[in-house]
Design an enzyme around this catalytic site. Sequence first.
Site, mmCIF file in Angstrom:
data_model
loop_
_atom_site.group_PDB
_atom_site.id
_atom_site.type_symbol
_atom_site.label_atom_id
_atom_site.label_comp_id
_atom_site.label_asym_id
_atom_site.label_seq_id
_atom_site.Cartn_x
_atom_site.Cartn_y
_atom_site.Cartn_z
ATOM 1 N N LYS A 207 -7.485 7.028 -50.719
ATOM 2 C CA LYS A 207 -6.345 6.780 -51.608
ATOM 3 C C LYS A 207 -5.978 5.294 -51.597
ATOM 4 O O LYS A 207 -5.817 4.675 -52.633
ATOM 5 C CB LYS A 207 -5.174 7.654 -51.135
ATOM 6 N N GLU A 213 -11.389 3.352 -40.819
ATOM 7 C CA GLU A 213 -12.546 4.229 -40.560
ATOM 8 C C GLU A 213 -13.421 4.318 -41.810
ATOM 9 O O GLU A 213 -14.645 4.174 -41.757
ATOM 10 C CB GLU A 213 -12.084 5.652 -40.191
ATOM 11 N N GLY A 269 -2.173 12.600 -49.557
ATOM 12 C CA GLY A 269 -3.549 12.759 -49.069
ATOM 13 C C GLY A 269 -3.885 14.209 -48.745
ATOM 14 O O GLY A 269 -4.908 14.743 -49.183
ATOM 15 N N ARG A 270 -3.006 14.859 -47.976
ATOM 16 C CA ARG A 270 -3.316 16.234 -47.553
ATOM 17 C C ARG A 270 -3.092 17.251 -48.664
ATOM 18 O O ARG A 270 -3.322 18.438 -48.475
ATOM 19 C CB ARG A 270 -2.528 16.586 -46.298
ATOM 20 N N GLU A 355 0.879 17.674 -40.217
ATOM 21 C CA GLU A 355 1.224 16.343 -40.709
ATOM 22 C C GLU A 355 2.442 16.443 -41.632
ATOM 23 O O GLU A 355 3.229 15.505 -41.737
ATOM 24 C CB GLU A 355 0.035 15.732 -41.449
ATOM 25 N N HIS A 386 -13.787 36.950 -28.993
ATOM 26 C CA HIS A 386 -14.536 36.847 -27.735
ATOM 27 C C HIS A 386 -14.155 35.579 -26.991
ATOM 28 O O HIS A 386 -14.905 35.102 -26.147
ATOM 29 C CB HIS A 386 -16.032 36.890 -28.028
ATOM 30 N N LYS A 506 -2.706 3.652 -37.734
ATOM 31 C CA LYS A 506 -3.554 2.768 -38.529
ATOM 32 C C LYS A 506 -3.323 1.302 -38.123
ATOM 33 O O LYS A 506 -4.229 0.490 -38.167
ATOM 34 C CB LYS A 506 -3.281 2.946 -40.025
HETATM 35 C C1 G6Q Z 1 -2.627 12.550 -45.577
HETATM 36 C C2 G6Q Z 1 -2.512 11.357 -44.776
HETATM 37 C C3 G6Q Z 1 -3.802 10.869 -44.171
HETATM 38 C C4 G6Q Z 1 -4.724 10.181 -45.155
HETATM 39 C C5 G6Q Z 1 -5.804 9.456 -44.388
HETATM 40 C C6 G6Q Z 1 -6.769 8.739 -45.290
HETATM 41 O O1 G6Q Z 1 -1.694 13.103 -46.112
HETATM 42 O O2 G6Q Z 1 -1.834 10.371 -45.440
HETATM 43 O O3 G6Q Z 1 -4.511 11.895 -43.530
HETATM 44 O O4 G6Q Z 1 -5.260 11.103 -46.047
HETATM 45 O O5 G6Q Z 1 -5.218 8.570 -43.501
HETATM 46 O O6 G6Q Z 1 -6.106 7.821 -46.104
HETATM 47 P P1 G6Q Z 1 -6.825 7.162 -47.327
HETATM 48 O O7 G6Q Z 1 -7.175 8.220 -48.305
HETATM 49 O O8 G6Q Z 1 -5.852 6.169 -47.888
HETATM 50 O O9 G6Q Z 1 -8.069 6.503 -46.795
#
Ligand code: G6Q
Length: 542
Positions: A207, A213, A269-270, A355, A386, A506
């Site tokens: 996003k 990462e 994001g989520r 989150e 199990h 981050k």
């Molecule tokens: C989701 C969070 C988080 C995010 C990641 C990746 O709701 O904000 O999990 O999706 O940190 O972020 P980017 O999509 O900006 O790389």
Amino acid sequence: MPDTLKNLPQFQALSSHFETLKDTHLRDLFASDPARGKTLTVEGAGLYLDYSKNRITAETVDLLLNLARACELPSRIESMFSGEKINLTEGRAVLHTALRSPADANVLVDGENVIPEVHAVLDKMSAFCDRVRNGSWVGHTGKPIRNIVNIGIGGSDLGPVMAYEALKSFSQRDLTFRFISNVDATDFAEAVVDLDPMETLFIVASKTFTTIETMTNANTARAWLLHQIGGDESAIAKHFVALSTNSEKVSEFGIDTANMFEFWDWVGGRYSMDSAIGLSTMLAIGPKGFREMLSGFRQMDEHFRTAPLEKNLPVLMGMLSVWYSNFFGVETTAVLPYEQYLKRFPAYLQQLTMESNGKSTTVDGRKVNYETGLIYWGEPGTNGQHSFYQLIHQGTRLIPCDFIAFGKSLNPIGSHHDILIANVLAQSEALAFGKTAEEVKSEGTQDWLVPHRVFEGNRPSNTLFGDEMSPAMLGKLVALYEHSVYVQSVIWNIDAFDQWGVELGKVLAKAIIPELSGESDGELQHDSSTNALIERYRKMRR
Ligand code: G6Q
């Protein structure tokens, strides 16, 4: 919200009710109301929820819904759908529901209808996916793309990987899908070890397009590709696409914005697996399958928005979580899908739920004086049986369970499915009713062994039944939990859509990276533990 949650008379009514009900056994609740297994059920958007094996009565449901009304849940639901800026701490609307709205809908953000843009991106994704799937989108050397590698993390990974696994049965089988999220280079190295770069498409899903990462993995992917073709940068346009809200950063990386699929800051994001972030899903199951998934989401959205509270699946599930969290002091919920294709669903839900509701400050800035955010976890059945089910059956903790099962298997082989379903039904039955000392004795068990073989029961669960796994079914399930999370956040008066804890992570690591090489000889300024660990690492890496 007129007052803090615990001061509401509706909350206090629930507290008194809890005192009268807390020691009542599900055995007695079922004995005193034989119709319970039929009445405490609800059907919506093609999903059947049996919530009769919860430690509640009809009165509990009434009182919980009174609390929901006191917290203005119906108008808060409307606020979300209509694009109000309910993500207060980030000043944003929360409109994942607009992503699955029909083309003729009208949803305004800052006075502008966002639906035409949503459908324009869906159309652009569809055209691209058709070309990749039918082999007409070719790589730098003219070979068709056969491998799709999604690079993303958190919300830009968990939804796509979960959806790919969930819908594998509907996927184009001559395409290989891989998902890279961890900055640990092993994730990258193992994902591409057997791939031909000339047949590989990288989807950089971020996003913000600044997540360390993802950008590290994307740079490594670029170098890996360019290494194979003697550094010809024109190859990037054929082998990289971006999913992002940040076109500037996408161009800086070297990806042509013509190959960028956009989404917007009002998609968290989520909550983004049904936005452009779902490009890998669309590549796997095709544009038609993706639109079927969106229709499943939409059906659950409509149910949530229009069904009366007492017949509303996300409302009932959300309020049951409030009941267990705030009155029974429950800390966790297990999600147990009896469907192998949903093997990543618990991992996906962990982010969605924790989150979102892992917060301890109300939207008006006060520290909460009640519990929020349950811990979600789980594994597909029957594997969990199990393993950790022992603790759920006979441990000291109360762990409500969500069982998820389907009438049909997508792989109907022999009697597997009947055995699978017999297990899910047996588990919820055993958890609820247990086995008394008398029953154990009557089986001929020796006296000394009886206490070990007694099952107290009274362990609550929901059972969700659907017809079978499909793109639409996945949409319904995800939307169900999305909305249940929102219901809980409304009661707890917290912002389910920010994630300041993630943002902190981050920033923190970035400060330490240059210190690890030891090249900057300046004195370390951390606490003594962190300083010593950095020094030890410097020695180890030499
Ligand atoms: C989701 C969070 C988080 C995010 C990641 C990746 O709701 O904000 O999990 O999706 O940190 O972020 P980017 O999509 O900006 O790389």
